[in-house]
Write an enzyme that holds these catalytic residues in place. Structure first.
Site, PDB file in Angstrom:
ATOM      1  N   ILE A  17      34.416  50.837  39.376  1.00  0.00           N
ATOM      2  CA  ILE A  17      35.339  51.743  40.079  1.00  0.00           C
ATOM      3  C   ILE A  17      34.922  53.212  39.933  1.00  0.00           C
ATOM      4  O   ILE A  17      35.220  54.021  40.808  1.00  0.00           O
ATOM      5  CB  ILE A  17      36.796  51.503  39.618  1.00  0.00           C
ATOM      6  CG1 ILE A  17      37.750  52.015  40.701  1.00  0.00           C
ATOM      7  CG2 ILE A  17      37.073  52.107  38.251  1.00  0.00           C
ATOM      8  CD1 ILE A  17      39.160  51.476  40.573  1.00  0.00           C
ATOM      9  N   VAL A  39      38.551  50.064  31.541  1.00  0.00           N
ATOM     10  CA  VAL A  39      38.316  50.900  32.717  1.00  0.00           C
ATOM     11  C   VAL A  39      38.736  52.358  32.445  1.00  0.00           C
ATOM     12  O   VAL A  39      38.127  53.296  32.962  1.00  0.00           O
ATOM     13  CB  VAL A  39      39.017  50.276  33.951  1.00  0.00           C
ATOM     14  CG1 VAL A  39      40.510  50.394  33.911  1.00  0.00           C
ATOM     15  CG2 VAL A  39      38.462  50.857  35.237  1.00  0.00           C
ATOM     16  N   ASP A  40      39.747  52.547  31.615  1.00  0.00           N
ATOM     17  CA  ASP A  40      40.241  53.878  31.231  1.00  0.00           C
ATOM     18  C   ASP A  40      39.112  54.688  30.577  1.00  0.00           C
ATOM     19  O   ASP A  40      38.819  55.827  30.965  1.00  0.00           O
ATOM     20  CB  ASP A  40      41.412  53.671  30.258  1.00  0.00           C
ATOM     21  CG  ASP A  40      42.235  54.923  30.015  1.00  0.00           C
ATOM     22  OD1 ASP A  40      41.997  55.941  30.688  1.00  0.00           O
ATOM     23  OD2 ASP A  40      43.136  54.869  29.151  1.00  0.00           O
ATOM     24  N   SER A 129      46.028  45.590  34.194  1.00  0.00           N
ATOM     25  CA  SER A 129      46.653  44.743  33.147  1.00  0.00           C
ATOM     26  C   SER A 129      45.909  43.447  32.807  1.00  0.00           C
ATOM     27  O   SER A 129      46.342  42.720  31.915  1.00  0.00           O
ATOM     28  CB  SER A 129      48.102  44.353  33.500  1.00  0.00           C
ATOM     29  OG  SER A 129      48.976  45.435  33.272  1.00  0.00           O
TER      30      SER A 129
HETATM   31  P1  ADP Z   1      44.405  46.852  30.991  1.00  0.00           P
HETATM   32  O1  ADP Z   1      44.643  47.531  29.681  1.00  0.00           O
HETATM   33  O2  ADP Z   1      45.325  47.342  32.095  1.00  0.00           O
HETATM   34  O3  ADP Z   1      44.362  45.373  30.879  1.00  0.00           O
HETATM   35  P2  ADP Z   1      41.468  47.046  31.071  1.00  0.00           P
HETATM   36  O4  ADP Z   1      40.662  48.259  31.313  1.00  0.00           O
HETATM   37  O5  ADP Z   1      41.364  46.386  29.756  1.00  0.00           O
HETATM   38  O6  ADP Z   1      42.982  47.426  31.462  1.00  0.00           O
HETATM   39  O7  ADP Z   1      41.099  45.967  32.173  1.00  0.00           O
HETATM   40  C1  ADP Z   1      41.511  45.996  33.508  1.00  0.00           C
HETATM   41  C2  ADP Z   1      40.412  45.424  34.375  1.00  0.00           C
HETATM   42  O8  ADP Z   1      39.433  46.432  34.619  1.00  0.00           O
HETATM   43  C3  ADP Z   1      39.650  44.247  33.751  1.00  0.00           C
HETATM   44  O9  ADP Z   1      39.503  43.230  34.738  1.00  0.00           O
HETATM   45  C4  ADP Z   1      38.297  44.846  33.403  1.00  0.00           C
HETATM   46  O10 ADP Z   1      37.267  43.882  33.505  1.00  0.00           O
HETATM   47  C5  ADP Z   1      38.152  45.861  34.510  1.00  0.00           C
HETATM   48  N1  ADP Z   1      37.181  46.951  34.315  1.00  0.00           N
HETATM   49  C6  ADP Z   1      36.651  47.443  33.171  1.00  0.00           C
HETATM   50  N2  ADP Z   1      35.787  48.453  33.444  1.00  0.00           N
HETATM   51  C7  ADP Z   1      35.769  48.596  34.803  1.00  0.00           C
HETATM   52  C8  ADP Z   1      35.075  49.439  35.722  1.00  0.00           C
HETATM   53  N3  ADP Z   1      34.203  50.367  35.299  1.00  0.00           N
HETATM   54  N4  ADP Z   1      35.314  49.273  37.058  1.00  0.00           N
HETATM   55  C9  ADP Z   1      36.189  48.353  37.502  1.00  0.00           C
HETATM   56  N5  ADP Z   1      36.874  47.530  36.699  1.00  0.00           N
HETATM   57  C10 ADP Z   1      36.667  47.640  35.364  1.00  0.00           C
END
Ligand code: ADP
Length: 182
Positions: A17, A39-40, A129
């Site tokens: 993303i 992703v954060d 999530s």
């Molecule tokens: P949450 O705490 O809301 O569960 P996470 O970041 O742990 O958030 O995961 C949410 C989704 O984002 C997961 O499916 C993870 O694989 C995905 N994710 C992690 N990094 C990226 C990225 N750079 N781009 C898109 N999706 C991502």
């Protein structure tokens, strides 16, 4: 996969993303808005330290030092990201309870409404999530897609992209979208 809804586009893609060139991307943040894993962390690393500074300012000025409640959304600039804006929303932590679906739907609806209010016409979402917060992905996909479809059905918006981080996540969202469109 791409479908048209009321003149708007809904796309499912696999990808990172932080590389998306839509006007806004959505961050699956935590309530502190101070960054985290998944992703954060990736969004903060790619956007640079100015993003964290603006998040701190929002905590102080818009939230009076409180955390951003689950399901709510706030907007910042995108700094070093290709996207001009980041919409930060806090997904629910899965606990096996039905009520969590509504909070997850709130994340998508409030993010879309905030984008529309800022004149944004293209937005990318991650699978909110379903990582650290452990929401079952097939269930999350149905909630996410039905909320997006309902929003796009009701107004002129533009383009919504679900950016799935793995092929297996993509397949879950694709199956859920096909079922929804049946
Ligand atoms: P949450 O705490 O809301 O569960 P996470 O970041 O742990 O958030 O995961 C949410 C989704 O984002 C997961 O499916 C993870 O694989 C995905 N994710 C992690 N990094 C990226 C990225 N750079 N781009 C898109 N999706 C991502």
């Amino acid at each position: 996969m791409q479908i048209e809804i009321n003149g708007n586009a809904l796309k499912l893609i696999t990808g990172d993303i932080t590389k998306q060139e839509t006007e806004a991307i959505v961050n699956a943040a935590n309530g502190t808005l101070l960054g985290g894993g998944g992703v954060d962390g990736a969004i903060h690393r790619a956007a640079g330290p100015e993003l964290l500074a603006e998040c701190r300012q929002i905590r102080q000025e818009q939230l009076n030092g409180e955390k951003l409640p689950t399901g709510k959304a706030v907007i910042t600039k995108g700094y070093r990201l290709p996207a001009s804006f980041v919409i930060h929303t806090v997904g629910p932590v899965w606990s096996g309870k039905e009520g969590k679906d509504k909070l997850l739907a709130d994340c998508y609806r409030n993010s879309l409404q905030l984008a529309a209010a800022h004149g944004i016409h293209s937005i990318s979402f991650p699978s909110i999530s379903t990582g650290i917060y452990r929401f079952p992905i097939d269930r999350a996909a149905t909630v996410a897609l039905s909320t997006i479809v309902e929003f796009l059905d009701s107004r002129e918006f533009g383009e919504v992209v679900m950016t799935l981080f793995s092929q297996s996540d993509y397949e879950v969202y694709e199956a859920a979208l096909k079922k929804l469109m049946d």
